[in-house]
Scaffold this active site. Structure first.
Site, short mmCIF file in Angstrom:
data_model
loop_
_atom_site.label_atom_id
_atom_site.label_comp_id
_atom_site.label_asym_id
_atom_site.label_seq_id
_atom_site.Cartn_x
_atom_site.Cartn_y
_atom_site.Cartn_z
N GLY A 432 0.84 -1.20 0.00
CA GLY A 432 0.00 0.00 0.00
C GLY A 432 0.87 1.24 0.00
N GLY A 434 0.60 5.77 0.15
CA GLY A 434 -0.28 6.91 0.32
C GLY A 434 0.52 8.10 0.80
N GLY A 435 -0.20 9.14 1.14
CA GLY A 435 0.47 10.34 1.62
C GLY A 435 1.23 10.06 2.90
N GLY A 437 2.87 7.38 3.65
CA GLY A 437 4.08 6.59 3.45
C GLY A 437 3.74 5.29 2.77
N THR A 438 4.53 4.27 3.04
CA THR A 438 4.29 2.98 2.40
C THR A 438 4.02 1.92 3.45
OG1 THR A 438 6.65 2.63 2.39
CG2 THR A 438 5.67 3.37 0.33
N VAL A 439 3.26 0.89 3.00
CA VAL A 439 3.03 -0.27 3.87
C VAL A 439 3.68 -1.47 3.21
CG1 VAL A 439 1.33 -1.76 4.92
CG2 VAL A 439 0.89 0.68 4.74
N LYS A 453 4.24 -0.20 8.54
CA LYS A 453 3.96 1.12 8.00
C LYS A 453 5.21 1.96 8.14
CE LYS A 453 0.66 4.23 9.45
NZ LYS A 453 -0.76 4.52 9.71
N ASP A 551 -10.20 10.43 11.31
CA ASP A 551 -9.93 10.19 9.89
C ASP A 551 -10.67 8.94 9.41
OD1 ASP A 551 -8.98 10.84 7.44
OD2 ASP A 551 -6.91 10.18 7.80
#
Ligand SMILES: *[C@@H]1O[C@H](CO)[C@@H](O)[C@H](O)[C@H]1NC(C)=O
Ligand SMILES: *[C@@H]1O[C@H](CO)[C@@H](O)[C@H](O)[C@H]1NC(C)=O
Ligand SMILES: *[C@@H]1O[C@H](CO)[C@@H](O)[C@H](O)[C@H]1NC(C)=O
Ligand SMILES: *[C@@H]1O[C@H](CO)[C@@H](O)[C@H](O)[C@H]1NC(C)=O
Ligand SMILES: *[C@@H]1O[C@H](CO)[C@@H](O)[C@H](O)[C@H]1NC(C)=O
Ligand SMILES: *[C@@H]1O[C@H](CO)[C@@H](O)[C@H](O)[C@H]1NC(C)=O
Ligand SMILES: *[C@@H]1O[C@H](CO)[C@@H](O)[C@H](O)[C@H]1NC(C)=O
Ligand SMILES: *[C@@H]1O[C@H](CO)[C@@H](O)[C@H](O)[C@H]1NC(C)=O
Length: 759
Positions: A432, A434-435, A437-439, A453, A551
């Protein structure tokens, strides 16, 4: 043809000097010490007479060891035991006495009458016939012989016969098979007597004259090493006396008295139940152990009984030992069978210097590289510690020690461990992006699958979000919340470690047809909604400290293999102290899900989560994104879009077309959209709280289950199982009813597993 050079002369001179030295040593060495008592004659003829034997009153130990030396009749003189006719040929200090004994013989004349017949005996009561060294031997072709004596005070008698067979073919040199007979001697035999005779006084076989056989038979006890049978002995055995070995030892009454005595350094050996003893010089010594100063150090080097490579390289040592050495410029232990002596490398001095220098340089290099590595390691640790501090490790540690609830199972992972789990954060492990970072997906050593994460940005706010998430999640323990396993703060950016959720995000399931071609059915959507509402409700009210997620969105709802919702990403979440209902914060959240009131007032309450959840509900109903910039103007704001449709009573038009619809489902969707409408009210106060939302959704879900059952619509047992996860009266009813209708073994297992829970 050159003259001998000085180089060649040197060994020659050395050799001469050495030879002279050896010669003079031999000359100067003291004569072999006498084995007899001091002042006593030590020899009789050729035979040495050692103490305890002696030839005169003060020279022997006692009368049993007296030797008579007959000078008058024999030249050289011959020694006899005591005053007997037993001739002594050798006396060994190991306890053996070599004597000569007469041969018994019986001879017959032609007419059958006995010619010669003797019965020799040896009666030396203080000594015994050696059983190990002697054998009773009979020779003849028509012969029998007796051996008799005394054994432990009892009389002993045995016999042996020597026959030849008719044609005497089997008589062979060296083999005592035919014409010969041998017997072993019993141990401790004394007073030996022999007798020999003929069965038929040699009248058989008749043709003996043709073979020219002697008409005699012989019997004797002989030292077995000496005797070797020959064919000719049958015709003609001429020996009158044969060698015989006696065992000798000293008899004593009581060994604690002075009489039972060996010399200095010698060892005493007790025999025959301590009634007798012998003395022995230890290894490395020689001489007469019965004499006071008898045992002398053996000069093995001179005798050559050493293991050194050569006599020259042997050095005798007192106390029975010797050492071997190698000459100068040779190395080794100097022993045969050991390393021997080898010439050293000629330029050894150069080698020594070279080796020394080499070793020095090596040590220096090792030391330098060690210091360098140590410095690097120190720097590395420093950096790690720096990161740990910067990443809020200290802060986190304080927090974690503060909350000491049993749910705090957050573990600190090491960098190496996580690098190993993800193959050094290889691109292929990314699941994954996203803003935030990465998973990465990783597998730990114990086989458990984890999600890691990793923040991309290197700013302080991100870091504190990470720490915040750790702190929040360490407070939360709910089956619909992604479980935080631990974190790693030693790296440049902090890493969070979660349980791995297999089935991706809700967002992807609804919107991304490239990833998931199958749509989620309404039943599952309702369940996801209900579970999500449940967990937010729990966060708001039931957790040990209330938490506002801040969120909530479809990308933060993960699904596992049977579509159970798992809420994730608590980076922006706030712990709300009990006495406060609202917090002033910087506005944060995701466009489209963001509470407009919060946006205006910057006042965070739990109602902000309610708004965001309302948007997720609308997403579930319509299958449309919260914000859609590429659609028509009216569809850009999802809330407005659906609310409009509801107002105009055309909800059915906006419902996700991919869902299979029926009247019952449509009714449910209507109910859910009513809930969503309440959730997305502009004024926070007018929105229901999460608990109410969760209860309404739960109610709808239960109705759905009953409804579905009544319609007997449940074909999928997997769905059945996931529905059974809830414990309510209606579920119980469902299980028992289903048991009546089908005999599904999976259901039976579930029933037995869940009935206690339901009570
Ligand atoms: C020496 O031996 C002879 C013959 O056996 C014997 O007659 C004589 O008495 C012996 N002499 C001594 C001193 O024993
Ligand atoms: C006596 O026996 C020893 C060894 O046991 C041997 O060295 C020696 O030569 C023998 N002496 C005679 C006279 O046979
Ligand atoms: C010797 O043997 C013969 C025949 O067997 C016999 O007649 C004779 O009496 C024997 N003589 C003696 C002294 O045993
Ligand atoms: C000599 O030997 C005999 C027989 O073994 C023994 O009885 C006697 O005591 C011995 N004499 C000495 C002084 O040991
Ligand atoms: C003895 O030997 C002779 C000649 O070898 C032979 O003629 C005779 O038969 C033999 N006697 C016996 C009893 O075997
Ligand atoms: C046996 O010995 C005698 C003399 O001792 C001799 O004349 C004769 O030839 C010998 N016989 C055989 C068969 O050797
Ligand atoms: C018996 O043997 C001895 C020596 O071993 C020999 O001198 C003698 O002549 C032999 N006698 C006969 C009859 O063979
Ligand atoms: C041996 O002698 C000692 C002292 O002379 C004595 O005490 C001991 O009883 C004696 N032992 C035997 C078995 O005679």
């Amino acid at each position: 043809m050159g003259r001998p050079t000085a180089k060649k002369l040197v060994p020659l001179i050395i050799a001469i000097v050495v030879n002279i030295a050896i010669f003079s040593a031999a000359v100067s060495s003291s004569p072999v010490p006498s084995l007899a008592k001091l002042g006593c004659e030590s020899k009789c003829g050729d035979v040495e007479i050692p103490f305890p034997f002696g030839m005169s009153d003060n020279c022997y130990l006692n009368i049993n060891f007296s030797i008579t030396c007959n000078h008058t009749h024999f030249t050289p003189a011959k020694p006899f035991l005591m005053n007997s006719n037993v001739e002594v040929t050798n006396i060994s200090l190991h306890g053996e006495l070599h004597v000569l004994n007469y041969v018994a013989r019986a001879c017959y004349s032609e007419d059958g009458s006995a010619d010669i017949k003797n019965r020799p005996s040896i009666r030396v009561p203080m000594f015994t016939i050696s059983n190990t060294k002697n054998k009773f031997t009979v020779i003849g072709c028509d012969t029998y012989a007796y051996i008799s004596g005394e054994l432990d005070g009892e009389s002993y008698r045995s016999g042996c016969m020597a026959l030849c067979g008719t044609f005497r073919k089997n008589i062979k040199d060296g083999s005592c098979w035919s014409g010969c007979c041998q017997l072993e001697i019993p141990k401790g035999l004394q007073k030996l007597a022999l007798e020999v005779g003929s069965f038929h006084n040699y009248t058989e076989p008749e043709n003996k004259s043709n073979l020219n056989l002697s008409q005699c038979g012989y019997a004797f006890v002989i030292e077995q090493n000496i005797f070797n049978f020959k064919k000719s002995y049958i015709n003609n055995y001429t020996e009158e006396k044969v060698p015989l070995v006696l065992d000798w030892k000293i008899k004593h009454e009581n060994c604690s008295t002075d009489k039972c005595k060996c010399g200095q350094k010698s060892e005493k050996i007790l025999e025959d139940g301590s009634k007798y003893y012998r003395c022995k010089c230890p290894n490395g010594y020689h001489g007469n152990p019965y004499l006071d100063e008898g045992c002398q150090d053996t000069n093995e080097c001179k005798l050559g009984t050493h293991q050194c490579v050569s006599n020259d390289m042997c050095e005798n040592a007192p106390e029975g030992t010797y050492t071997c050495y190698c000459p100068e410029n040779y190395e080794g232990d100097g022993k045969e069978g050991g390393t021997g002596c080898r010439k050293k490398h000629s330029n050894s001095k150069f080698i020594k210097i070279a080796t020394g220098t080499g070793v020095g340089i090596t040590v220096l290099l090792i030391a330098i590289s060690w210091l360098y590595l140590g410095y690097k390691k120190w720097k590395f640790i420093q950096r790690k510690e720096e990161f740990f501090k910067k990443n809020g490790g200290t802060m986190l540690q304080q927090h974690l020690s503060q909350w000491q609830s049993p749910t705090d199972t957050v573990r600190i992972f090491s960098q190496e461990e996580l690098e190993k789990a993800t193959n050094k954060f290889n691109e292929s492990t990314v699941v994954g992006k996203g803003g935030y970072g990465t998973v990465h997906k990783g597998v730990l050593d114990d086989g458990s699958v984890i999600a890691i994460k990793k923040s991309q940005l290197l700013d302080q706010s991100q870091t504190s979000q990470f720490i915040n998430e750790v702190i929040v999640l360490s407070q939360v323990n709910h089956r619909n919340v992604v479980k935080l396993l631990g974190c790693c703060l030693e790296t440049q950016v902090p890493l969070l470690v979660y349980e791995f959720i297999t089935n991706g995000t809700l967002f992807d399931h609804i919107h991304d047809r490239t990833k998931y071609s199958n749509h989620i059915p309404w039943e599952a959507r309702l369940r996801i909604a209900s579970e999500t509402a449940g967990v937010i409700s729990y966060l708001h009210s039931s957790a040990s400290t209330p938490v506002i997620h801040r969120d909530i969105k479809s990308t933060n709802i993960l699904l596992d293999h049977n579509f159970t919702a798992k809420v994730s990403d608590f980076g922006a979440s706030k712990l709300v102290p009990m006495d406060q209902t609202q917090l002033s914060t910087m506005v944060q959240g995701t466009l489209g899900y963001l509470d407009p009131e919060y946006l205006l007032k910057s006042e965070l309450t739990e109602k902000s989560d309610v708004y965001s959840f309302g948007i997720v509900l609308l997403e579930l109903i319509t299958g449309k994104k919260a914000v859609c910039f590429d659609g028509p103007e009216a569809e850009r704001n999802l809330a407005m879009y659906v609310l409009c449709a509801m107002k105009e009573d055309r909800l059915a038009e906006v419902v996700d077309k991919e869902m299979v619809m029926d009247e019952g489902k449509l009714n449910q969707i209507k109910e859910v959209s009513k809930i969503a409408k309440e959730c997305v009210r502009v004024r926070g106060e007018e929105r229901p709280n999460m608990k109410e939302v969760a209860m309404e959704l739960e109610g709808l879900k239960v109705m759905q289950v009953q409804h579905s059952w009544i319609k007997n619509n449940l074909s999928n047992s997997e769905e059945m199982i996931s529905l059974l996860g809830e414990t309510s009266n209606s579920t119980q009813f469902l299980v028992s009813s289903r048991m009546n209708s089908t005999s599904n073994s999976i259901t039976t297992d579930i029933l037995t597993a869940h009935v206690p829970d339901a009570r």
